[in-house]
Design a protein around this motif. Structure first.
Motif, PDB file in Angstrom:
ATOM      1  N   GLY A 304       0.733  -1.291   0.012  1.00 54.17           N
ATOM      2  CA  GLY A 304       0.020   0.056  -0.104  1.00 54.17           C
ATOM      3  C   GLY A 304       0.966   1.345   0.007  1.00 54.17           C
ATOM      4  O   GLY A 304       1.871   1.363   0.493  1.00 54.17           O
ATOM      5  N   LEU A 305       0.384   2.303  -0.731  1.00 50.41           N
ATOM      6  CA  LEU A 305       1.047   3.620  -0.724  1.00 50.41           C
ATOM      7  C   LEU A 305       1.443   4.264   0.534  1.00 50.41           C
ATOM      8  O   LEU A 305       2.492   4.564   0.660  1.00 50.41           O
ATOM      9  CB  LEU A 305       0.191   4.558  -1.524  1.00 50.41           C
ATOM     10  CG  LEU A 305       0.563   5.849  -1.314  1.00 50.41           C
ATOM     11  CD1 LEU A 305       1.926   6.016  -2.614  1.00 50.41           C
ATOM     12  CD2 LEU A 305      -0.412   6.943  -2.144  1.00 50.41           C
ATOM     13  N   ALA A 306       0.608   4.033   1.526  1.00 46.28           N
ATOM     14  CA  ALA A 306       0.735   4.389   2.901  1.00 46.28           C
ATOM     15  C   ALA A 306       2.009   3.890   3.662  1.00 46.28           C
ATOM     16  O   ALA A 306       2.609   4.281   4.574  1.00 46.28           O
ATOM     17  CB  ALA A 306      -0.487   4.277   3.610  1.00 46.28           C
ATOM     18  N   SER A 307       2.520   2.650   3.150  1.00 41.20           N
ATOM     19  CA  SER A 307       3.620   1.751   3.785  1.00 41.20           C
ATOM     20  C   SER A 307       5.081   2.304   3.286  1.00 41.20           C
ATOM     21  O   SER A 307       6.014   1.973   3.614  1.00 41.20           O
ATOM     22  CB  SER A 307       3.593   0.263   3.320  1.00 41.20           C
ATOM     23  OG  SER A 307       3.748   0.155   1.988  1.00 41.20           O
ATOM     24  N   ALA A 308       4.906   3.342   2.341  1.00 41.01           N
ATOM     25  CA  ALA A 308       6.181   3.749   1.669  1.00 41.01           C
ATOM     26  C   ALA A 308       7.050   4.403   2.576  1.00 41.01           C
ATOM     27  O   ALA A 308       8.483   4.257   2.806  1.00 41.01           O
ATOM     28  CB  ALA A 308       5.889   5.167   0.551  1.00 41.01           C
ATOM     29  N   PRO A 309       6.718   5.080   3.616  1.00 39.42           N
ATOM     30  CA  PRO A 309       7.592   5.709   4.751  1.00 39.42           C
ATOM     31  C   PRO A 309       8.203   4.598   5.456  1.00 39.42           C
ATOM     32  O   PRO A 309       9.667   4.521   5.686  1.00 39.42           O
ATOM     33  CB  PRO A 309       6.715   6.523   5.482  1.00 39.42           C
ATOM     34  CG  PRO A 309       5.782   7.154   4.724  1.00 39.42           C
ATOM     35  CD  PRO A 309       5.446   5.787   3.777  1.00 39.42           C
ATOM     36  N   ALA A 310       7.428   3.523   5.912  1.00 37.49           N
ATOM     37  CA  ALA A 310       8.080   2.420   6.557  1.00 37.49           C
ATOM     38  C   ALA A 310       8.726   1.594   5.789  1.00 37.49           C
ATOM     39  O   ALA A 310       9.916   1.069   6.136  1.00 37.49           O
ATOM     40  CB  ALA A 310       6.738   1.662   7.044  1.00 37.49           C
ATOM     41  N   ALA A 311       8.555   1.583   4.333  1.00 37.36           N
ATOM     42  CA  ALA A 311       9.533   0.806   3.496  1.00 37.36           C
ATOM     43  C   ALA A 311      10.877   1.482   3.457  1.00 37.36           C
ATOM     44  O   ALA A 311      11.915   0.766   3.278  1.00 37.36           O
ATOM     45  CB  ALA A 311       9.004   0.631   2.237  1.00 37.36           C
ATOM     46  N   MET A 312      10.816   3.008   3.344  1.00 41.01           N
ATOM     47  CA  MET A 312      12.118   3.536   3.346  1.00 41.01           C
ATOM     48  C   MET A 312      12.913   3.150   4.425  1.00 41.01           C
ATOM     49  O   MET A 312      14.310   3.104   4.523  1.00 41.01           O
ATOM     50  CB  MET A 312      12.072   5.242   2.891  1.00 41.01           C
ATOM     51  CG  MET A 312      13.274   5.831   2.964  1.00 41.01           C
ATOM     52  SD  MET A 312      12.853   7.549   2.699  1.00 41.01           S
ATOM     53  CE  MET A 312      12.918   7.534   0.880  1.00 41.01           C
ATOM     54  N   ASP A 313      12.270   3.256   5.590  1.00 36.22           N
ATOM     55  CA  ASP A 313      13.005   3.185   6.745  1.00 36.22           C
ATOM     56  C   ASP A 313      13.554   1.553   6.642  1.00 36.22           C
ATOM     57  O   ASP A 313      14.746   1.643   7.333  1.00 36.22           O
ATOM     58  CB  ASP A 313      11.901   3.404   8.158  1.00 36.22           C
ATOM     59  CG  ASP A 313      12.495   3.299   9.406  1.00 36.22           C
ATOM     60  OD1 ASP A 313      13.337   4.326   9.535  1.00 36.22           O
ATOM     61  OD2 ASP A 313      12.607   2.338  10.107  1.00 36.22           O
ATOM     62  N   ALA A 314      12.852   0.713   6.525  1.00 35.53           N
ATOM     63  CA  ALA A 314      13.264  -0.589   6.150  1.00 35.53           C
ATOM     64  C   ALA A 314      14.578  -0.729   5.419  1.00 35.53           C
ATOM     65  O   ALA A 314      15.591  -1.448   5.964  1.00 35.53           O
ATOM     66  CB  ALA A 314      12.160  -1.625   6.040  1.00 35.53           C
ATOM     67  N   MET A 315      14.232  -0.397   4.172  1.00 34.68           N
ATOM     68  CA  MET A 315      15.560  -0.183   3.486  1.00 34.68           C
ATOM     69  C   MET A 315      16.668   0.553   4.083  1.00 34.68           C
ATOM     70  O   MET A 315      17.877   0.001   4.090  1.00 34.68           O
ATOM     71  CB  MET A 315      15.085   0.391   2.235  1.00 34.68           C
ATOM     72  CG  MET A 315      16.269   0.873   1.126  1.00 34.68           C
ATOM     73  SD  MET A 315      17.361   2.156   1.124  1.00 34.68           S
ATOM     74  CE  MET A 315      15.845   3.552   1.063  1.00 34.68           C
ATOM     75  N   LEU A 316      16.543   1.691   4.671  1.00 33.07           N
ATOM     76  CA  LEU A 316      17.739   2.495   5.319  1.00 33.07           C
ATOM     77  C   LEU A 316      18.456   1.753   6.329  1.00 33.07           C
ATOM     78  O   LEU A 316      19.362   1.753   6.551  1.00 33.07           O
ATOM     79  CB  LEU A 316      17.231   3.791   5.789  1.00 33.07           C
ATOM     80  CG  LEU A 316      17.952   4.700   6.195  1.00 33.07           C
ATOM     81  CD1 LEU A 316      18.642   5.295   5.083  1.00 33.07           C
ATOM     82  CD2 LEU A 316      17.183   5.819   6.741  1.00 33.07           C
ATOM     83  N   ASN A 317      17.620   0.990   7.295  1.00 32.65           N
ATOM     84  CA  ASN A 317      17.846   0.354   8.288  1.00 32.65           C
ATOM     85  C   ASN A 317      18.183  -1.103   8.524  1.00 32.65           C
ATOM     86  O   ASN A 317      18.536  -1.666   9.570  1.00 32.65           O
ATOM     87  CB  ASN A 317      16.910   0.704   9.763  1.00 32.65           C
ATOM     88  CG  ASN A 317      17.140   2.139   9.967  1.00 32.65           C
ATOM     89  OD1 ASN A 317      18.332   2.959   9.927  1.00 32.65           O
ATOM     90  ND2 ASN A 317      16.257   2.928   9.873  1.00 32.65           N
ATOM     91  N   GLY A 318      18.146  -1.525   7.148  1.00 31.54           N
ATOM     92  CA  GLY A 318      18.549  -3.014   7.024  1.00 31.54           C
ATOM     93  C   GLY A 318      17.588  -3.961   7.588  1.00 31.54           C
ATOM     94  O   GLY A 318      18.048  -5.044   8.124  1.00 31.54           O
ATOM     95  N   ASN A 319      16.115  -3.774   7.885  1.00 28.15           N
ATOM     96  CA  ASN A 319      15.213  -4.761   7.967  1.00 28.15           C
ATOM     97  C   ASN A 319      14.656  -5.476   6.866  1.00 28.15           C
ATOM     98  O   ASN A 319      13.701  -4.459   6.138  1.00 28.15           O
ATOM     99  CB  ASN A 319      14.122  -3.959   8.679  1.00 28.15           C
ATOM    100  CG  ASN A 319      14.622  -3.323  10.282  1.00 28.15           C
ATOM    101  OD1 ASN A 319      15.614  -3.603  10.925  1.00 28.15           O
ATOM    102  ND2 ASN A 319      14.368  -1.953  10.518  1.00 28.15           N
ATOM    103  N   GLY A 320      15.024  -6.628   6.482  1.00 34.01           N
ATOM    104  CA  GLY A 320      14.421  -7.088   5.338  1.00 34.01           C
ATOM    105  C   GLY A 320      15.861  -7.206   4.449  1.00 34.01           C
ATOM    106  O   GLY A 320      17.010  -6.417   4.590  1.00 34.01           O
ATOM    107  N   LEU A 321      15.670  -8.381   3.451  1.00 29.60           N
ATOM    108  CA  LEU A 321      16.645  -8.648   2.658  1.00 29.60           C
ATOM    109  C   LEU A 321      16.578  -8.072   1.119  1.00 29.60           C
ATOM    110  O   LEU A 321      15.436  -7.848   0.661  1.00 29.60           O
ATOM    111  CB  LEU A 321      16.984  -9.909   2.412  1.00 29.60           C
ATOM    112  CG  LEU A 321      17.217 -10.635   3.602  1.00 29.60           C
ATOM    113  CD1 LEU A 321      16.989 -12.360   3.482  1.00 29.60           C
ATOM    114  CD2 LEU A 321      18.817 -10.473   3.938  1.00 29.60           C
ATOM    115  N   GLY A 322      17.474  -7.656   0.584  1.00 31.21           N
ATOM    116  CA  GLY A 322      17.426  -7.377  -0.895  1.00 31.21           C
ATOM    117  C   GLY A 322      16.708  -5.934  -1.197  1.00 31.21           C
ATOM    118  O   GLY A 322      17.018  -4.954  -0.387  1.00 31.21           O
TER     119      GLY A 322
END
Lengths: 331, 331
Positions: A304-322
């Motif tokens: 969902g669009l609203a998850s974009a901030p959390a997605a960026m945070d996860a990318m940034l802080n290495g939560n999740g792979l690839g």
């Protein structure tokens, strides 16, 4: 034409710190704009989470800072709804954090569907893949049997670099954050892995991980990891600077000129857009490896669009792979 | 055999500071050693003054520090007196600061006399010439019409770089110390010259001297000049680090990783001995330019073995142009 009539978008309210929060953005809506002559209406399907975008969210970087109050830009993948391209055409472009984008046809690149999942156009077959392949093949140019150190090894670019390097017959040593990611790397052919969350002495950790010496360093981190790599790398070593995710909240690396001189090191600041003449070659090589099933892209999907901030945070802080992706229309 | 029977040598008494004084050395003498089987006795004719030697005089650098109390090493040119090579043969080697050297024949390289003065084997046709040519042609690889900045422009390597670069059709901007040296450079085809003795804002001085931008920087200085060059150079610029004469009494340059990354710069720490496979090509190219009278080596001659400390000081502090040499047997 879509049956929806309202477009939704995320606008930058305030600049995030080392974490990205939904509070840093506001949700806005407006009527979907019908495409004018020369335009296309794109249904934005996938948002790409990339470090360059975070950098422009917090300030000037390779591009200017994103103005507060404006819609978040960002690479994305979509399908044509109407306008100057056939409906259903897969397109990529800087469509931004919104559900629908009305853009000039020249700003939407039509893509052929191939052996890879569509979303890999945002990773293995997009700028990250080009960055990994070109910096490795056209800058570092490593010989088989040598040792390559790569930071951000569980991230999009890093995980591609690791696979491409092993394909070249290199010994690959990865740096990643956390036991889970390190374990994943060791299961994927890395010779050794350094967990950045537990390291105290970086130079020592690198030397211990590479008993035969480090010949090449692919830097996605900058900061003290880069400083240590300059110390640890073997004489004649080559370093390519591709990212600096370790520097967003820490000082940038300060490199000592005599270290470079006495050890005969080469440092190359890599910008993928300096290599456009070689994109075609790189894309063909990447697709060939994908078809041969020698290159795989791990993905972490946010919904969902609203998850974009959390997605960026996860990318940034290495939560999740690839690769971190947002599936826009799945709320 | 020479009619002299005593050898004289200079030994390192104490490590010099930013000036080199005769008080830093002691004069010693001993009988001239007759060459054994496989050795040659060389009359040392010319001592080469080089920054690498000063660096090893003050401490560890590319090689280990010269031990206190030991004879000064140093590149030199001589003629064979007796032993395994014909008498009168011109030879080069690390004969050190002495009047006669008894060395293994393998440590004396026999040289052919050619269109250049013999002494140019210590400059244009020696390590400085190889350094200038190889770092320019094999590392920077500049295209005609571009702009090259070179520091230490009135020194041995720098003055060769300037001539080679103009021969390649580059615009050359020099950095040198003092009005006399700057004037000399302007008379020798430089587009602009920066006098390091009067500069206050290095970046500004570089930008003012290069209105069309700096594409390449040949660094013989290090320190704040190198730091400023990283700031002033155009995006995509290439820098070769060949020396750091500005760092003997000042801190070494600290280079900011993001500057290299965002501007897509390349830095190469150059060690001439990494390029031995290309020495033959470089020597042929240099000799060809000399024969065509397109390459000239300015020399500053110091007289007598005892003048070696003053010669090193003059080389270090930029008193005199081009290559500093000691004519050993002219007291």
């Amino acid at each position: 034409m879509t049956t929806e009539t309202r477009n939704f978008e995320l606008r930058l309210k305030q600049r995030p710190g080392s974490d990205v929060s939904p509070d840093d953005f506001t949700l806005g809506d407006s009527p979907i704009e019908a495409p004018q002559a020369g335009q296309v209406l794109v249904k934005v399907e996938w948002l790409s989470m990339d470090t360059y975008l975070y950098e422009r969210t917090i300030g000037d970087a390779m591009g200017p800072a994103i103005p507060l109050g404006s819609r978040m830009p960002g690479r994305a993948l979509g399908t044509v709804v109407s306008g100057g391209l056939p409906a259903g055409t897969l397109v990529s472009g800087d469509f931004g954090w919104q559900k629908y984008a009305t853009v000039d046809a020249s700003a939407a690149t039509a893509l052929e569907r191939n052996a890879a999942p569509d979303t890999w156009y945002l990773s293995a077959l997009g700028a990250p893949g080009l960055t990994a392949w070109l910096a490795l093949h056209k800058v570092l140019k490593p010989a088989a049997g040598k040792t390559l150190l790569v930071s951000g090894a569980a991230g999009t670019v890093g995980s591609l670099v690791g696979q491409l390097a092993r394909e070249l017959g290199l010994n690959v040593i990865g740096i990643a954050g956390g036991a889970e990611r390190c374990k994943w790397l060791m299961q994927h052919g890395y010779q050794a892995v350094i967990d950045r969350k537990t390291v105290t002495d970086w130079k020592q950790a690198m030397l211990a991980a590479a008993p035969n010496g480090i010949d090449f360093y692919y830097d996605n981190a900058g900061g003290r990891i880069l400083e240590a790599a300059v110390q640890a790398i073997a004489p004649g070593g080559r370093i390519v600077l591709c990212g600096h995710s370790g520097e967003y909240t820490s000082p940038t690396a300060k490199l000592t000129a005599t270290d470079l001189l006495y050890k005969g090191l080469t440092l190359h600041g890599f910008r993928v857009w300096d290599f456009t003449a070689q994109f075609k070659e790189a894309r063909a090589a990447l697709l060939d490896l994908i078809i041969q099933k020698k290159l795989h892209m791990e993905e972490t999907i946010h919904h969902g669009l609203a998850s974009a901030p959390a997605a960026m945070d996860a990318m940034l802080n290495g939560n999740g792979l690839g690769k971190h992706l947002v599936k826009v229309h799945e709320d």
